[in-house]
Design a protein around this motif. Structure first.
Motif, PDB file in Angstrom:
ATOM      1  N   ALA A 107       0.848  -1.194   0.000  1.00 45.17           N
ATOM      2  CA  ALA A 107       0.000   0.000   0.000  1.00 45.17           C
ATOM      3  C   ALA A 107       0.882   1.242   0.000  1.00 45.17           C
ATOM      4  CB  ALA A 107      -0.913   0.004   1.214  1.00 45.17           C
ATOM      5  N   LEU A 108       0.366   2.304  -0.575  1.00 42.93           N
ATOM      6  CA  LEU A 108       1.093   3.565  -0.628  1.00 42.93           C
ATOM      7  C   LEU A 108       1.123   4.193   0.760  1.00 42.93           C
ATOM      8  CD1 LEU A 108       2.505   5.725  -2.354  1.00 42.93           C
ATOM      9  CD2 LEU A 108       0.249   6.753  -2.741  1.00 42.93           C
ATOM     10  N   LEU A 109       2.348   4.520   1.227  1.00 47.48           N
ATOM     11  CA  LEU A 109       2.512   5.119   2.540  1.00 47.48           C
ATOM     12  C   LEU A 109       2.646   6.632   2.477  1.00 47.48           C
ATOM     13  CD1 LEU A 109       5.058   2.608   4.178  1.00 47.48           C
ATOM     14  CD2 LEU A 109       2.572   2.697   4.461  1.00 47.48           C
ATOM     15  N   GLN A 110       3.407   7.131   1.501  1.00 44.17           N
ATOM     16  CA  GLN A 110       3.719   8.554   1.511  1.00 44.17           C
ATOM     17  C   GLN A 110       4.130   8.995   0.117  1.00 44.17           C
ATOM     18  OE1 GLN A 110       6.763   9.536   4.357  1.00 44.17           O
ATOM     19  NE2 GLN A 110       6.606  11.752   4.020  1.00 44.17           N
ATOM     20  N   ARG A 111       3.768  10.233  -0.219  1.00 44.62           N
ATOM     21  CA  ARG A 111       4.194  10.876  -1.456  1.00 44.62           C
ATOM     22  C   ARG A 111       4.966  12.143  -1.111  1.00 44.62           C
ATOM     23  NH1 ARG A 111       1.006  10.026  -6.386  1.00 44.62           N
ATOM     24  NH2 ARG A 111      -0.602   8.443  -6.055  1.00 44.62           N
ATOM     25  N   ILE A 112       6.029  12.395  -1.847  1.00 42.59           N
ATOM     26  CA  ILE A 112       6.785  13.644  -1.672  1.00 42.59           C
ATOM     27  C   ILE A 112       7.038  14.219  -3.062  1.00 42.59           C
ATOM     28  CG2 ILE A 112       8.902  14.709  -0.818  1.00 42.59           C
ATOM     29  CD1 ILE A 112       9.147  12.512   1.218  1.00 42.59           C
ATOM     30  N   LYS A 113       6.454  15.384  -3.311  1.00 42.98           N
ATOM     31  CA  LYS A 113       6.657  16.077  -4.575  1.00 42.98           C
ATOM     32  C   LYS A 113       7.916  16.937  -4.426  1.00 42.98           C
ATOM     33  CE  LYS A 113       5.711  18.008  -8.595  1.00 42.98           C
ATOM     34  NZ  LYS A 113       5.953  17.342  -9.879  1.00 42.98           N
ATOM     35  N   SER A 114       9.026  16.494  -5.006  1.00 38.16           N
ATOM     36  CA  SER A 114      10.307  17.152  -4.778  1.00 38.16           C
ATOM     37  C   SER A 114      11.012  17.589  -6.044  1.00 38.16           C
ATOM     38  CB  SER A 114      11.241  16.204  -4.004  1.00 38.16           C
ATOM     39  OG  SER A 114      11.367  14.972  -4.686  1.00 38.16           O
ATOM     40  N   HIS A 115      10.492  17.244  -7.217  1.00 39.07           N
ATOM     41  CA  HIS A 115      11.138  17.591  -8.482  1.00 39.07           C
ATOM     42  C   HIS A 115      10.133  18.293  -9.376  1.00 39.07           C
ATOM     43  CE1 HIS A 115      15.011  15.295  -8.158  1.00 39.07           C
ATOM     44  NE2 HIS A 115      14.303  14.632  -7.250  1.00 39.07           N
ATOM     45  N   ASP A 116      10.659  19.160 -10.235  1.00 42.87           N
ATOM     46  CA  ASP A 116       9.832  19.874 -11.192  1.00 42.87           C
ATOM     47  C   ASP A 116       9.637  19.096 -12.486  1.00 42.87           C
ATOM     48  OD1 ASP A 116       9.677  21.953  -9.400  1.00 42.87           O
ATOM     49  OD2 ASP A 116      11.401  23.013 -10.255  1.00 42.87           O
ATOM     50  N   ALA A 117      10.328  17.990 -12.643  1.00 44.55           N
ATOM     51  CA  ALA A 117      10.199  17.151 -13.836  1.00 44.55           C
ATOM     52  C   ALA A 117      10.414  15.688 -13.417  1.00 44.55           C
ATOM     53  CB  ALA A 117      11.206  17.577 -14.903  1.00 44.55           C
TER      54      ALA A 117
END
Length: 756
Positions: free
Chosen positions: A54-64
């Motif tokens: 199962a998905l635990l965590q998302r981190i949006k850290s890059h622009d591409a």
């Protein structure tokens, strides 16, 4: 998957609004605890539960797009790289709710690459903890893992360690090669007027250089080595499939390239593969090193007619190396097998009568030519009976067997240097192997106007056993920035090297991280200078002068802008000596040097000060600007020579007063009456007319190679050019390979100079 059956399909869902409907996953990694990490085309790093999928965590850290993900050995750090040129660090935190375990947080990111980050890999062991990333800019970057943000990253040069540039100094020809293509250029002369005015010719224009020949090899094998003879008449190029030799001839302002073909009398070199080749300075011998580290020498026939193509004799000379005792090598090198015995450098002496090779383990092997050239003699592969009684005494059966099968070519015979076994093993692999150029002409015994021996009735072609008597000093620079010089024929260290051990080298030179590539000599007039260069630096050492001694208190005098800055390195013992040793900087973890506390971008520093007692509540102001910055390539505390080493160096230097020397190569020749003058006055005197013991610059980068041009007065003129009022001194061609000159696609998100 389990037993060929799909267990679970994990999906990321629809893509972002306004973008593609599907999300592409470019990289997947698994941690030790089962956590799955994925990087996708939306620039998001996802953490998945390895048990429930199962998905635990998302981190949006890059622009591409995130193109690759790497994890540390302990599973506490994760790195990601992508199209936005970012290298991002994530670490575990304890901010999760009770029963939910740890969470992940983005710590920081840096833009170290100049284009997309395509691949990443980690390696951690005792004393080494690094991340290596690479991309379209072709320059791998080493990043510290444990000390990320506390140590500098390091950029590796994409240029080869062995320079792909050679020159024919007598003809002012410059040869460069890459892949399967060779280009030959002619470099115009620099007049005295341009030198006096401080200007240099524009080598990028048609008047500075001119392409005179281009060679494209057929086949799939890339060029491993190439060399051009000093007279510019022969050019050899080798691959791991064949060896080709060409004859160069001037015609209508261009070079005519003619391949040497096989005949019934002369050797077919195309059947010989080689990883390293080199012409002797007198162009009579061609040395080749095979993939199996076999050493072959080919003799060129004596032809003075330029219209006739030179040929190589079919009889070749194979040289055998000494058997070395490898029982003292490190235990962790046992898995390498015979790799440490691989030959990595090859060089001839200035008179072409001494050949030296080195291997990765640090062993040196040398051979010399016995006898003198006699063109009236033929080639004899069997020993002459009259010469059998004059062999060198040796208890080594291998040496005796080699002498029994010796090959005499034109009265000359290659033998192992009698003092070869006396040359000490080097502590590291040699990177620069170069004989000093000869400033005097070696002489021999004349017999009827020729160098040789008297013929007899039973021996019409006697063989001389004379060994070389010319310049035999061999300069060596190792991978650990150590300099040695040997007298090869006597098997001992030279006088200059005895007076100037490695501990006397400048600290800045010892701390260089980019390794040396090659060297160029300057022995014109009374000069004894050698110019050593790497991909980003250029150092000069004057071997006619001794290096400044390292005393207990060392001064670094910077006279670039007339500002004198002194750094005291004196260590005084006291009550807090243990604290001082504990606070000394440690060896870095494998990337760059440590970042000073005043310039740290993350955290609050490396150490904290704790105050107990009545003054605990009182605040103290600490100035970070007052902290002394470490040198850029500092690897630890200064290692000063002990008193016995200093006394030994002074004894070897004899009557030379060590107090005359100062750092940065300045030599103070002042007398006792001048000791009352201050340092500024003495430095001003040294800057006017005093020679430097060493000098360096970081102006040129990245350096592909440096080759000499021109030679002593009386040499032949350059190709297609007339004699000119050439300037005095050494003239070289320095070839740079800057990144903006490469054919690299632009970055996906443009040329961002600073992080947002």
């Amino acid at each position: 998957m389990r037993n060929g059956q799909q267990v679970r399909n994990m999906t990321l869902g629809p893509g972002p609004k306004g973008g593609p409907k599907e999300t592409l996953v470019w990289s997947v990694k698994c941690l030790l605890d089962g956590t799955i990490v994925s990087g996708d085309s939306t620039g998001t790093l996802c953490f998945w539960d390895g048990k429930n999928h199962a998905l635990l965590q998302r981190i949006k850290s890059h622009d591409a797009d995130i193109l690759d993900v790497a994890v540390s050995a302990d599973g506490q750090s994760v790195f990601s790289g992508g199209m936005d040129r970012r290298t991002t660090l994530y670490r575990r935190t304890s901010s999760g709710r009770p029963g939910e375990g740890h969470r992940w947080a983005k710590i920081t990111h840096q833009r170290m690459h100049q284009n997309d980050v395509k691949a990443m890999a980690t390696f951690e062991t005792k004393g080494l903890s690094i991340l290596v990333s690479g991309g379209l800019d072709t320059m791998p970057i080493i990043v510290p893992i444990q000390e990320f943000g506390r140590e500098h990253h390091r950029t590796l040069a994409s240029l080869p360690q062995e320079p792909n540039v050679r020159s024919a100094s007598k003809k002012r020809l410059l040869v460069s090669w890459w892949d399967r293509e060779v280009r030959i250029w002619t470099i115009s002369k620099c007049s005295k007027k341009q030198t006096d005015e401080g200007s240099s010719p524009d080598v990028r224009g048609p008047q500075g250089r001119r392409l005179v020949a281009k060679i494209a090899l057929q086949g799939d094998e890339s060029i491993t080595s190439a060399d051009i003879s000093s007279d510019g008449k022969n050019f050899a190029v080798a691959t791991m499939a064949e060896l080709r030799v060409f004859h160069l001839r001037l015609r209508s302002g261009m070079l005519k390239v003619q391949k040497l073909e096989q005949t019934q009398t002369f050797a077919d070199l195309s059947k010989r593969q080689a990883k390293m080749i080199q012409f002797s300075p007198d162009t009579r011998w061609l040395a080749t090193i095979g993939a199996d580290n076999s050493i072959q020498l080919y003799r060129r026939s004596k032809i003075n007619d330029d219209k006739v193509s030179p040929v190589f004799l079919q009889t070749s000379v194979e040289l055998k190396r000494l058997r070395r005792d490898t029982s003292t090598t490190k235990a962790n090198d046992a898995s390498l097998g015979s790799y440490n015995r691989s030959i990595n450098r090859l060089t001839f002496s200035a008179d072409s009568r001494i050949l030296a090779v080195s291997d990765i383990s640090g062993f040196l092997d040398t051979w010399v030519i016995e006898g003198h050239e006699d063109l009236t003699q033929g080639n004899d592969e069997k020993p002459n009976p009259a010469d059998a009684a004059d062999k060198f005494d040796s208890s080594d059966e291998e040496d005796s067997g080699e002498e029994d099968s010796r090959i005499i070519i034109f009265g000359e015979h290659w033998i192992r240097n009698p003092a070869a076994s006396l040359l000490a093993k080097l502590p590291a692999a040699p990177l620069v192997l170069s004989f000093r150029p000869s400033t005097t002409q070696a002489t021999g015994t004349l017999t009827n106007g020729n160098i040789g021996v008297h013929p007899t009735r039973h021996n019409p072609h006697p063989h001389s056993h004379d060994i070389p008597n010319g310049e035999d000093r061999l300069f060596i620079l190792t991978a650990e920035n150590q300099i040695y010089e040997f007298n090869v024929l006597s098997g001992r260290i030279s006088d200059w090297s005895r007076r100037n051990p490695t501990s006397r080298l400048p600290q800045e030179f010892q701390d260089l991280r980019d390794r040396a590539k090659s060297a160029v000599w300057d022995v014109r007039g009374h000069n004894e200078r050698i110019w050593v260069y790497g991909v980003s630096w250029l150092w000069m050492f004057d071997l006619s002068r001794d290096l400044p001694p390292v005393d207990s208190e060392q001064k670094d005098v910077n006279v670039t802008n007339g500002i004198s800055k002194e750094i005291s390195l004196k260590r005084k013992r006291g009550d807090n000596d243990e604290d001082r040793r504990a606070s000394r900087p440690r060896i870095d973890t494998g990337a760059g040097s440590k970042i000073p506390n005043a310039k740290l971008g993350i955290s609050i520093g490396r150490k904290m000060r704790k105050i107990n007692g009545t003054d605990a509540a009182a605040g103290q102001w600490i100035s970070l600007e007052a902290e002394q910055d470490l040198p850029s390539d500092e690897e630890g505390d200064y290692v000063l020579a002990n008193e016995s080493d200093q006394a030994l160096v002074k004894l070897r230097r004899g009557s030379i007063n060590a107090d005359r020397y100062m750092l940065n190569g300045h030599v103070d020749n002042s007398t006792d009456a001048d000791t009352s003058e201050n340092d500024d006055t003495r430095i001003a005197k040294m800057r006017d007319g005093k020679r430097l013991a060493y000098w360096h610059t970081y102006k040129y980068r990245p350096i592909l190679g440096i080759v000499p041009l021109g030679s002593e007065t009386g040499d032949e003129a350059a190709v297609g050019e007339e004699d000119d009022d050439s300037p005095s001194g050494l003239e070289v061609a320095l070839v740079e390979r800057p990144l903006f000159d490469w054919d690299v696609p632009p970055p996906y998100l443009g040329n961002q100079e600073w992080d947002p």
